[in-house]
Design an enzyme around this catalytic site. Structure first.
Site, PDB file in Angstrom:
ATOM      1  N   LYS A   1       9.685 -34.684  -3.004  1.00  0.00           N
ATOM      2  CA  LYS A   1      10.775 -34.076  -3.774  1.00  0.00           C
ATOM      3  C   LYS A   1      11.931 -35.049  -3.806  1.00  0.00           C
ATOM      4  O   LYS A   1      12.071 -35.887  -2.906  1.00  0.00           O
ATOM      5  CB  LYS A   1      11.228 -32.774  -3.106  1.00  0.00           C
ATOM      6  CG  LYS A   1      11.878 -31.802  -4.062  1.00  0.00           C
ATOM      7  CD  LYS A   1      10.846 -30.968  -4.768  1.00  0.00           C
ATOM      8  CE  LYS A   1      11.442 -30.043  -5.795  1.00  0.00           C
ATOM      9  NZ  LYS A   1      10.457 -29.047  -6.243  1.00  0.00           N
TER      10      LYS A   1
ATOM     11  N   ASP B   1      13.063 -30.111 -11.796  1.00  0.00           N
ATOM     12  CA  ASP B   1      13.375 -28.957 -10.946  1.00  0.00           C
ATOM     13  C   ASP B   1      14.723 -28.469 -11.490  1.00  0.00           C
ATOM     14  O   ASP B   1      15.040 -28.769 -12.655  1.00  0.00           O
ATOM     15  CB  ASP B   1      13.433 -29.385  -9.458  1.00  0.00           C
ATOM     16  CG  ASP B   1      13.415 -28.194  -8.502  1.00  0.00           C
ATOM     17  OD1 ASP B   1      12.334 -27.652  -8.244  1.00  0.00           O
ATOM     18  OD2 ASP B   1      14.498 -27.775  -8.023  1.00  0.00           O
TER      19      ASP B   1
HETATM   20  N1  GLU Z   1       9.817 -28.477  -9.260  1.00  0.00           N
HETATM   21  C1  GLU Z   1       8.590 -27.772  -9.418  1.00  0.00           C
HETATM   22  C2  GLU Z   1       8.188 -27.110  -8.116  1.00  0.00           C
HETATM   23  O1  GLU Z   1       9.039 -26.671  -7.379  1.00  0.00           O
HETATM   24  C3  GLU Z   1       7.491 -28.584 -10.074  1.00  0.00           C
HETATM   25  C4  GLU Z   1       7.254 -29.957  -9.556  1.00  0.00           C
HETATM   26  C5  GLU Z   1       6.267 -30.792 -10.378  1.00  0.00           C
HETATM   27  O2  GLU Z   1       5.855 -30.371 -11.462  1.00  0.00           O
HETATM   28  O3  GLU Z   1       5.925 -31.866  -9.890  1.00  0.00           O
HETATM   29  O4  GLU Z   1       7.040 -26.944  -7.796  1.00  0.00           O
END
Ligand code: GLU
Length: 445
Positions: A126, A166
């Protein structure tokens, strides 16, 4: 918590001081793992849990940029590459003033188990920045994204680490980030980012996927009890990407969404939220939700307050972490709600989860219920790798199968561990086991 896990948790708190969201997310997962260690002493011998709690790599960098007034601005950028046992690091970027290392670590930690639950070959990571996109012009957003990628590009790649969106990062930001990556590297490497526009390597259904996925999960949960969403009253907090498409899918499956919110307040619309109007206010105009009520006399806007005071059968928190505390959970219980499913990451505090579970409200944790977004990102990577693009119907069908599969895996695992219907245990144990087995197979790395 089991003594062996308690010791790991204490060490984590000591080594990551002040990172309260990370502590909370780790505590939640470790609390479920005692019975897994009893059955699998090999995980203890190989220190799998201590290794899992330490990110493989953490990157923190300066993001300088110039605003429209010519003033130099400095933000902080992060990428925490948590675990790559199952595939390249995968997870979104969050641009929000609250972002600091503790939030990025909590999200990266959660992502590792979530991505494992999808059954797809993706590790967990992340990133993000304390940059606040609110009120910024397109030019400012572009310059910020270009500066952010000028550092990030050296750490990512389709086989290394694949960021996405996100909170605060949508198609516009992914476009600017991808453009800068392509420019610096001189490579049209589609698989380096997901959430791209469909004309330049994106997947249909990716924008809808997290919201649709939560609702497919809830639908499967209700089906497993011979029930359905038809005629159910639903409250969805938030009004961003996840909330918008959760509302769309609830309406498609015959439920009615009575209320949604933003950080300023919430709107109640007994006729059901008008999705076209919501999209116009939040996506096209990037305006406040109060404008929804201005345009629709039958709806009312409540400034501040708690959306969870609105009675419903199904509650879908889709805004942000810790939005439902003990007080909000008590309101949800006393209004007779039957199911709470997390569309956001960790929107319920541990106290809230306790209140819900004690009152026999079915609770579906985010790492299972909101995995549809990242799962569809993995489908986007598949399309990129084969230079293909699927129809909306095909991508949606794959998403639906994945979500129903995650639901069933959680329930089966909960049964196997003697706690039928416990989605928290099921998600944590099933997510953990797949990563742990891969880590054992790959040796001490
Ligand atoms: N931010 C999204 C999550 O919390 C998706 C992340 C992504 O698609 O890599 O899962």
């Amino acid at each position: 918590m089991d003594d062996r896990l308690g010791a790991v948790y204490d060490e984590l708190v000591r080594r990551n001081p002040g990172e309260t969201e990370f502590h909370q997310a780790a505590h939640e997962v470790l609390s479920s793992l005692g019975p897994v260690l009893d059955r699998n002493p090999q995980y203890v011998d190989a220190e799998v849990i201590r290794r899992l709690c330490e990110p493989e790599r953490q990157i923190i960098f300066r993001v300088p940029w110039v605003d429209d007034a010519g003033v130099v601005q400095i933000n902080r950028g992060f990428r925490v590459e948590f675990n790559s046992a199952l595939g390249p690091f995968k997870g979104g970027l969050r641009f929000h003033p609250s972002v600091y290392l503790g939030i990025v670590k909590f999200l990266g930690f959660e992502q590792t188990f979530k991505n494992s639950l999808t059954g797809l070959p993706i590790g967990g990571g992340k990133g993000g920045s304390d940059f606040d996109p609110k009120g910024r012009s397109d030019g400012e957003i572009m310059r910020f994204c270009q500066s952010f990628m000028t550092e990030l590009y050296r750490h990512i790649g389709e086989y290394t680490d694949v960021p996405a969106g996100d909170i605060g990062v949508g198609g516009r930001e992914i476009g600017f980030l991808f453009g800068q990556y392509k420019r610096i590297t001189n490579r049209y490497e589609s698989g380096v980012l997901t959430g791209k526009g469909v004309t330049w390597g994106g997947s249909l259904v990716r924008p809808e996927a997290t919201g649709y996925g939560v609702v497919f999960f809830v639908d499967e949960l209700l089906r497993s009890r011979g029930e359905s969403l038809d005629g159910r009253k639903v409250v969805v907090s938030g009004s961003g990407n996840v909330a918008t498409y959760a509302i769309e899918k609830v309406h498609q499956l015959g439920g009615t969404v009575l209320a949604c919110s933003d950080s300023g307040g919430y709107v109640v619309d007994d006729a059901g939220i008008d999705l076209e109007l919501l999209k116009d206010v939040k996506e096209a105009r990037r305006a406040r939700i109060s404008e929804y009520a201005d345009a629709r006399p039958e709806a009312r806007y409540v400034a501040g307050g708690s959306i969870w005071d609105v009675p419903c059968d199904v509650a879908l928190p889709c805004a942000t972490q810790n939005e439902i505390g003990e007080r909000e959970a008590r309101a949800i219980v006393s209004n007779g709600c039957a199911v709470v499913a997390e569309g956001a990451n960790m929107p319920c505090t541990p106290d809230a989860v306790r209140v819900l579970v004690d009152a026999k409200v079915t609770f579906a944790p985010g790492k299972a219920a909101n995995a549809g977004g990242v799962a569809t990102s993995a489908l986007e990577m598949q399309q990129n790798a084969s230079r293909d693009s699927w129809s909306f119907e095909h991508a949606e069908q794959r998403l639906e199968e994945i979500m129903r599969g995650i639901h069933d895996r959680c329930l089966e695992t909960a049964d196997e561990y003697g706690s039928p219907g416990d989605y928290v245990l099921g998600a944590n144990v099933a997510g953990f086991t797949r990563v742990a087995d891969a880590m054992l197979a790959l040796g001490v790395i």
